[in-house]
Motif scaffolding. Structure first.
Motif, mmCIF file in Angstrom:
data_model
loop_
_atom_site.group_PDB
_atom_site.id
_atom_site.type_symbol
_atom_site.label_atom_id
_atom_site.label_comp_id
_atom_site.label_asym_id
_atom_site.label_seq_id
_atom_site.Cartn_x
_atom_site.Cartn_y
_atom_site.Cartn_z
ATOM 1 N N ASP A 76 -48.172 -59.028 38.760
ATOM 2 C CA ASP A 76 -47.693 -60.311 38.258
ATOM 3 C C ASP A 76 -46.818 -60.026 37.037
ATOM 4 N N THR A 77 -46.189 -61.078 36.528
ATOM 5 C CA THR A 77 -45.452 -60.969 35.266
ATOM 6 C C THR A 77 -46.453 -60.924 34.112
ATOM 7 N N GLY A 78 -46.164 -60.081 33.139
ATOM 8 C CA GLY A 78 -46.991 -60.024 31.936
ATOM 9 C C GLY A 78 -48.268 -59.213 32.057
ATOM 10 N N VAL A 79 -48.329 -58.296 33.055
ATOM 11 C CA VAL A 79 -49.537 -57.477 33.198
ATOM 12 C C VAL A 79 -49.462 -56.185 32.389
ATOM 13 N N GLY A 80 -48.312 -55.943 31.744
ATOM 14 C CA GLY A 80 -48.200 -54.752 30.905
ATOM 15 C C GLY A 80 -47.347 -53.652 31.489
ATOM 16 N N LYS A 81 -46.394 -53.994 32.380
ATOM 17 C CA LYS A 81 -45.546 -52.966 32.989
ATOM 18 C C LYS A 81 -44.763 -52.183 31.951
ATOM 19 N N THR A 82 -44.212 -52.888 30.974
ATOM 20 C CA THR A 82 -43.373 -52.200 29.979
ATOM 21 C C THR A 82 -44.205 -51.282 29.107
ATOM 22 N N PHE A 83 -45.383 -51.735 28.706
ATOM 23 C CA PHE A 83 -46.264 -50.890 27.908
ATOM 24 C C PHE A 83 -46.661 -49.640 28.690
ATOM 25 N N ILE A 84 -47.070 -49.810 29.951
ATOM 26 C CA ILE A 84 -47.464 -48.661 30.766
ATOM 27 C C ILE A 84 -46.255 -47.774 31.060
ATOM 28 N N SER A 85 -45.093 -48.372 31.246
ATOM 29 C CA SER A 85 -43.880 -47.570 31.448
ATOM 30 C C SER A 85 -43.617 -46.686 30.242
ATOM 31 N N ALA A 86 -43.784 -47.256 29.056
ATOM 32 C CA ALA A 86 -43.608 -46.472 27.831
ATOM 33 C C ALA A 86 -44.619 -45.331 27.777
ATOM 34 N N CYS A 87 -45.851 -45.602 28.203
ATOM 35 C CA CYS A 87 -46.887 -44.558 28.232
ATOM 36 C C CYS A 87 -46.512 -43.444 29.207
ATOM 37 N N LEU A 88 -45.974 -43.812 30.369
ATOM 38 C CA LEU A 88 -45.559 -42.811 31.351
ATOM 39 C C LEU A 88 -44.394 -41.971 30.823
ATOM 40 N N VAL A 89 -43.438 -42.626 30.184
ATOM 41 C CA VAL A 89 -42.308 -41.904 29.596
ATOM 42 C C VAL A 89 -42.809 -40.910 28.553
ATOM 43 N N LYS A 90 -43.749 -41.351 27.746
ATOM 44 C CA LYS A 90 -44.307 -40.481 26.707
ATOM 45 C C LYS A 90 -45.094 -39.326 27.331
ATOM 46 N N ALA A 91 -45.962 -39.643 28.304
ATOM 47 C CA ALA A 91 -46.826 -38.624 28.903
ATOM 48 C C ALA A 91 -46.040 -37.568 29.670
ATOM 49 N N TRP A 92 -44.951 -37.980 30.310
ATOM 50 C CA TRP A 92 -44.226 -37.077 31.194
ATOM 51 C C TRP A 92 -42.883 -36.617 30.620
ATOM 52 N N SER A 93 -42.566 -37.008 29.372
ATOM 53 C CA SER A 93 -41.234 -36.721 28.801
ATOM 54 C C SER A 93 -40.161 -37.158 29.805
ATOM 55 N N ALA A 94 -40.331 -38.357 30.309
ATOM 56 C CA ALA A 94 -39.520 -38.842 31.421
ATOM 57 C C ALA A 94 -38.293 -39.607 30.951
ATOM 58 N N LEU A 95 -37.348 -39.759 31.877
ATOM 59 C CA LEU A 95 -36.262 -40.713 31.710
ATOM 60 C C LEU A 95 -36.797 -42.108 32.022
ATOM 61 N N TYR A 96 -36.098 -43.125 31.531
ATOM 62 C CA TYR A 96 -36.504 -44.509 31.787
ATOM 63 C C TYR A 96 -35.294 -45.300 32.235
ATOM 64 N N TRP A 97 -35.521 -46.174 33.241
ATOM 65 C CA TRP A 97 -34.444 -47.030 33.737
ATOM 66 C C TRP A 97 -35.004 -48.378 34.135
ATOM 67 N N LYS A 98 -34.489 -49.407 33.503
ATOM 68 C CA LYS A 98 -34.789 -50.794 33.885
ATOM 69 C C LYS A 98 -33.524 -51.330 34.527
ATOM 70 N N PRO A 99 -33.417 -51.310 35.845
ATOM 71 C CA PRO A 99 -32.145 -51.657 36.481
ATOM 72 C C PRO A 99 -31.674 -53.074 36.181
ATOM 73 N N LEU A 100 -32.629 -54.024 36.084
ATOM 74 C CA LEU A 100 -32.278 -55.420 35.842
ATOM 75 C C LEU A 100 -33.162 -55.991 34.747
ATOM 76 N N GLN A 101 -32.538 -56.527 33.715
ATOM 77 C CA GLN A 101 -33.273 -57.114 32.600
ATOM 78 C C GLN A 101 -32.887 -58.580 32.442
ATOM 79 N N SER A 102 -33.867 -59.386 32.164
ATOM 80 C CA SER A 102 -33.597 -60.783 31.833
ATOM 81 C C SER A 102 -34.469 -61.158 30.637
ATOM 82 N N GLY A 103 -34.210 -62.340 30.096
ATOM 83 C CA GLY A 103 -34.981 -62.775 28.925
ATOM 84 C C GLY A 103 -34.491 -62.208 27.613
ATOM 85 N N LEU A 104 -33.240 -61.731 27.568
ATOM 86 C CA LEU A 104 -32.724 -61.113 26.336
ATOM 87 C C LEU A 104 -32.497 -62.126 25.224
#
Length: 466
Positions: A264-292
């Protein structure tokens, strides 16, 4: 043949199948059907190297060689005589090689690995798939056809009263769905064909001519009288045989990475994405953003929370002001999202890329494209972010089912919120999925809390097929 292993008996049986080409009409037809699936899947990708398992006398090999004349094709079979017949048919155009499909001894990597009606002869097909996956190039595909439950059921029913049936118990299509290579996208689809015979004797002769006459282990041949009764029942039932075939197509991810979606919306995708980027020294891509209009955007948020450099967070394809679905947010600005612009980044392909979706699977991107369609298009394994508490079972299990129905590989689930061991267990068991981590609710989201939560996640090497 006492003392000879069943696999060697199978090999000898195929070696002696001199009339294979004339008798194997269904095998020829299934090879054609598998080839059509290969051709469709590879329409935009010219293969350079192809490995075929169980080539037989070359039904599928001939089609592959004619359609991709410039590809290097290595056609293998367990039976040396089969390889010789294939080679006589195709000459130097194809490299023939005697090889047990369960123990490949050729060098990767391949764009295509395929085999028609060879899968059912493997003792441990899941282990073979896992090994073959490692022999694929990024984006490479596996294609197989195999027999499933219901094949030869007419003959089995005719023999039931004698309690002695030599044909194997093939898996159901549902059971076969769990036999797949790790984190490859794809699935099995079923088909049924009916082959008529003039008599029971003709059917049994067909099995012998095609080399498929080695019975299951422990089979005791019918006594002549019992065999005649079974043959009479078979002929009385219409004298036809059902072939239940499953076609499997699986694609290795085109690059290292995962797609992060939520229940659902607001379940913490961005927070967990940040955790994955940190844990894996990963690249990050949000292809489509809204709510700016209401917040700085997920790309900037992840950059800051994960402590990543700006070059590690790739620019979005579309960024919109309204807090709406990508389709609605673009429309509010008089814009449209071009589906052709949504191309998976290929920078640093060996470095994991964390792709964050917008909302859940059924969020519209265009009038004909949804987030789930992008997931299928990009063929990355998915990390599902779900709430840990009340209501999560229904939402999470439905999300997992929707992904599997589309042939999407699932890397695992991250439960976000107060730890709930019971929900964790139910999702793991009922959803047949790995729980990557339970991440406690964070009253304050910061670089420190992201770093702490990231340590609960498995390493990239523990998740990735690369």
């Amino acid at each position: 043949m006492t003392g000879i292993s069943r696999q060697n008996r199978i090999c000898q049986s195929f070696n002696h199948a001199e009339a294979y080409d004339e008798a194997a009409s269904m095998q020829r037809y299934v090879a054609r059907q598998l080839f059509e699936r290969i051709k469709t899947a590879q329409a935009q990708h010219q293969p350079a190297r192809i490995l075929e398992l169980g080539c037989g006398t070359g039904f599928l090999t001939t089609l592959l060689a004619a359609h991709w004349p410039d590809a290097e094709i290595i056609a293998t079979d367990f039976a040396p005589q089969m390889v010789q017949r294939m080679q006589a048919r195709l000459g130097e155009r194809v490299t023939g090689h005697v090889m047990d499909a369960a123990a490949p001894d050729v060098e990767g990597s391949f764009d295509i690995i395929c085999g028609s009606l060879v899968f059912q002869w493997l003792d441990n097909p899941q282990a073979v798939l896992l090994h073959l996956e490692k022999m694929l190039k990024p984006g490479g595909r596996l294609f197989f056809s195999t027999l499933t439950q219901g094949t030869f059921e007419e003959w089995q029913q005719a023999c039931t009263s004698e309690h002695s049936v030599g044909t194997p118990d093939y898996p159901t299509l549902a059971a076969l769905q769990s036999c797949r290579p790790a984190l490859c996208a794809g699935s099995w689809e079923g088909a049924c064909y009916i082959q008529p015979f003039n008599s029971a004797r003709a059917f049994l002769h067909h099995l012998s001519q095609t080399g498929a006459c080695v019975p299951v282990a422990g089979y005791k041949p019918l006594q002549p009288a019992a065999l005649r009764q079974a043959m009479n029942r078979f002929e009385g039932g219409g004298c036809a045989i059902s072939w239940h075939i499953a076609y499997g197509c699986f694609q290795r991810p085109v690059r290292a990475g995962v797609f992060v979606t939520g229940t659902d919306t607001g379940v913490g995708k961005t927070f967990i994405s940040a955790c994955l980027v940190k844990a894996w020294s990963a690249l990050y891509w949000k292809p489509l953003q809204s709510g700016l209009a209401d917040e700085p955007g997920d790309t900037l948020t992840v950059t800051e929370l994960a402590g990543a450099d700006a070059a590690s967070c790739l620019p979005s394809v579309g960024a919109f002001q309204a807090s709406l679905s990508p389709e609605a947010a673009a429309r509010a600005e008089g814009a449209e999202i071009d589906p052709d612009s949504l191309v998976l980044p290929q920078a640093e392909n060996d470095r994991p890329l964390v792709v964050e979706g917008a909302g859940g699977l059924m969020v519209p991107v265009t009038d004909r494209l949804m987030i789930c369609d992008l997931i299928v298009r990009w063929a990355l394994p998915v990390v599902v972010v779900a709430r840990s508490g009340l209501g999560t079972l229904n939402h999470t299990l439905l999300t997992l089912e929707a992904l599997r129905n589309r042939g999407v590989a699932i890397a695992g689930v991250v439960l976000n919120g107060p730890p709930d061991e019971d929900n964790c267990r139910v999702i793991e068991e009922k959803g047949r999925v790995r729980i990557l981590a339970q991440v406690p609710h964070q009253s304050v989201v910061s670089t420190e809390t992201v770093a702490e939560a990231s340590r609960k996640l498995p390493s990239w090497s523990d998740v990735s097929p690369f």
